[in-house]
Design a protein around this motif. Structure first.
Motif, PDB file in Angstrom:
ATOM      1  N   GLN A  42       0.828  -1.206   0.000  1.00 33.60           N
ATOM      2  CA  GLN A  42       0.000   0.000   0.000  1.00 33.60           C
ATOM      3  C   GLN A  42       0.866   1.261   0.000  1.00 33.60           C
ATOM      4  OE1 GLN A  42      -3.363   0.086  -0.394  1.00 33.60           O
ATOM      5  NE2 GLN A  42      -3.072  -2.123  -0.732  1.00 33.60           N
ATOM      6  N   ASN A  43       1.924   1.247   0.788  1.00 38.48           N
ATOM      7  CA  ASN A  43       2.816   2.401   0.828  1.00 38.48           C
ATOM      8  C   ASN A  43       3.548   2.583  -0.493  1.00 38.48           C
ATOM      9  OD1 ASN A  43       2.170   3.032   3.491  1.00 38.48           O
ATOM     10  ND2 ASN A  43       3.800   1.743   4.343  1.00 38.48           N
ATOM     11  N   PHE A  44       3.955   1.463  -1.091  1.00 38.85           N
ATOM     12  CA  PHE A  44       4.702   1.565  -2.341  1.00 38.85           C
ATOM     13  C   PHE A  44       3.808   2.052  -3.473  1.00 38.85           C
ATOM     14  CE2 PHE A  44       6.983   0.324  -6.131  1.00 38.85           C
ATOM     15  CZ  PHE A  44       8.279   0.660  -5.808  1.00 38.85           C
ATOM     16  N   GLN A  45       2.557   1.661  -3.454  1.00 36.91           N
ATOM     17  CA  GLN A  45       1.625   2.140  -4.475  1.00 36.91           C
ATOM     18  C   GLN A  45       1.553   3.668  -4.443  1.00 36.91           C
ATOM     19  OE1 GLN A  45      -3.169   1.986  -5.175  1.00 36.91           O
ATOM     20  NE2 GLN A  45      -2.160   0.041  -4.728  1.00 36.91           N
ATOM     21  N   ALA A  46       1.460   4.229  -3.246  1.00 33.90           N
ATOM     22  CA  ALA A  46       1.428   5.689  -3.123  1.00 33.90           C
ATOM     23  C   ALA A  46       2.750   6.300  -3.583  1.00 33.90           C
ATOM     24  CB  ALA A  46       1.144   6.075  -1.669  1.00 33.90           C
ATOM     25  N   ALA A  60      -3.529  -1.305 -10.536  1.00 28.61           N
ATOM     26  CA  ALA A  60      -3.683  -2.567 -11.258  1.00 28.61           C
ATOM     27  C   ALA A  60      -2.458  -3.462 -11.101  1.00 28.61           C
ATOM     28  CB  ALA A  60      -3.939  -2.293 -12.736  1.00 28.61           C
ATOM     29  N   ALA A  61      -1.286  -2.856 -11.106  1.00 29.83           N
ATOM     30  CA  ALA A  61      -0.045  -3.634 -11.005  1.00 29.83           C
ATOM     31  C   ALA A  61       0.064  -4.356  -9.676  1.00 29.83           C
ATOM     32  CB  ALA A  61       1.158  -2.718 -11.207  1.00 29.83           C
ATOM     33  N   LEU A  62      -0.368  -3.711  -8.622  1.00 25.57           N
ATOM     34  CA  LEU A  62      -0.177  -4.262  -7.284  1.00 25.57           C
ATOM     35  C   LEU A  62      -1.422  -4.938  -6.712  1.00 25.57           C
ATOM     36  CD1 LEU A  62       1.999  -1.397  -5.776  1.00 25.57           C
ATOM     37  CD2 LEU A  62       2.765  -3.615  -6.640  1.00 25.57           C
ATOM     38  N   PHE A 146       4.701  -8.433 -11.732  1.00 24.00           N
ATOM     39  CA  PHE A 146       4.570  -7.519 -10.601  1.00 24.00           C
ATOM     40  C   PHE A 146       4.641  -8.249  -9.267  1.00 24.00           C
ATOM     41  CE2 PHE A 146       2.498  -5.132 -14.060  1.00 24.00           C
ATOM     42  CZ  PHE A 146       3.311  -4.012 -14.037  1.00 24.00           C
ATOM     43  N   ASN A 147       4.136  -9.467  -9.225  1.00 19.86           N
ATOM     44  CA  ASN A 147       4.197 -10.229  -7.984  1.00 19.86           C
ATOM     45  C   ASN A 147       5.638 -10.544  -7.603  1.00 19.86           C
ATOM     46  OD1 ASN A 147       1.946 -11.747  -6.219  1.00 19.86           O
ATOM     47  ND2 ASN A 147       3.846 -12.914  -6.171  1.00 19.86           N
ATOM     48  N   VAL A 173       4.001  -0.234 -18.760  1.00 18.14           N
ATOM     49  CA  VAL A 173       2.558  -0.249 -18.979  1.00 18.14           C
ATOM     50  C   VAL A 173       2.041   1.167 -19.194  1.00 18.14           C
ATOM     51  CG1 VAL A 173       0.325  -0.823 -17.969  1.00 18.14           C
ATOM     52  CG2 VAL A 173       2.263  -2.381 -17.665  1.00 18.14           C
ATOM     53  N   ASP A 174       2.461   2.084 -18.350  1.00 14.30           N
ATOM     54  CA  ASP A 174       2.019   3.479 -18.473  1.00 14.30           C
ATOM     55  C   ASP A 174       2.384   4.057 -19.836  1.00 14.30           C
ATOM     56  OD1 ASP A 174       0.500   4.422 -16.402  1.00 14.30           O
ATOM     57  OD2 ASP A 174       2.093   5.576 -15.444  1.00 14.30           O
TER      58      ASP A 174
END
Length: 280
Positions: A42-46, A60-62, A146-147, A173-174
């Motif tokens: 969650q922290n890395f997504q941010a 989507a990646a995480l 991603f996993n 992807v982006d």
């Protein structure tokens, strides 16, 4: 461990963002039990969003990634690279690979010639790497990239490196190079027919078939050209040999750090070259 570059300037900007995650501001790594993995995700997504990744891609990646203890155990051992040279060749560069490589070079001679003219890397070296990595594209891996990258990014052994690779994968992807569905590969996040890590895909993948995109998942021509580009950028000297002790043999360490892998490439490429020369 992917040759006109697609949007090279944009790629380098994206790469800079990817690599910046490997600085002192990188997300804190975690323990071997994976107990804090979900919170870390969650922290890395941010953090990814703060570094320019779109919220849609980061989410989507995480989504659904899970800590892979088996991957961590494998990463600690790296058993394939502890084989003897003879054992490694038997598994990764057998006679069947030699014969298939010669056949592919013959069938695609004009392409291999163009790539060598542009990048200086001869067909036997490129075909060997292509064959050893994915059996000429047949075995690219089915793991969720991603996993694997998230697991390795969380692990403290090489956290900075794989946090950078995780951002680079999101950037692919982006940027539109690959779709989310195409982000399938090998254990450590390698992608496509040449098994490039995401940061290498961003930097070295090129368009070898002239369709306007560098697609090493589907395009053999893009793969062949990208391998040539990668080795050229790493210092390959056109017209030189690749025997052990040569400058070009040293470049093979940029492809894979394991000496047994480097020696196997040189061995197979020599065998392929001998057969190709005899056929001419």
């Amino acid at each position: 461990m992917r040759i006109t570059t697609k949007l090279l300037s944009a790629g380098l900007i994206s790469l800079g963002a990817a690599l910046s995650v490997g600085t002192a501001s990188a997300a804190q790594c975690g323990g071997n039990d994976g107990a804090g993995f979900d919170a870390w995700v969650q922290n890395f997504q941010a953090e990814a969003v703060s570094r320019g990744i779109s919220q849609r891609t980061a989410s989507a990646a995480l989504a659904g990634v899970a800590y892979d203890r088996r991957l961590i155990a494998y990463d600690r051992t790296q058993r394939p690279f502890k084989l003897t040279l003879e054992q490694f060749i038997a598994k990764r560069a057998p006679a069947s690979l030699i014969s298939q490589a010669r056949s592919r070079i013959q069938k695609n001679k004009a392409l291999f010639d163009r790539v060598e003219a542009r990048y200086g890397v001869p067909a036997p070296i490129i075909a060997t790497i292509w064959g050893m990595e994915t059996a000429f594209g047949a075995i690219q891996g089915t793991k969720n990239v991603f996993n694997g990258l998230a697991t390795l990014a969380y692990d403290c052994r090489r956290s900075d490196m794989f946090q950078g690779e995780l951002i680079a994968a999101m950037t692919l992807v982006d940027r539109g190079d690959l779709t989310m569905a195409e982000m399938r590969g090998a254990e450590h996040g390698e992608i496509g027919q040449a098994q490039f890590l995401p940061s290498s895909y961003l930097k070295y993948a090129v368009d070898g078939d002239g369709d306007g995109r560098a697609d090493m998942v589907r395009s053999s021509a893009d793969t062949i050209a990208s391998i040539g580009n990668y080795l050229k950028q790493k210092g390959w000297r056109a017209g030189g040999g690749w025997e052990e002790g040569s400058a070009n043999f040293a470049v093979l360490s940029e492809w894979n750090k394991a000496s047994v892998y480097q020696k196997a490439i040189a061995y197979a490429a020599t065998r392929i070259d001998e057969g190709s020369t005899a056929a001419r």
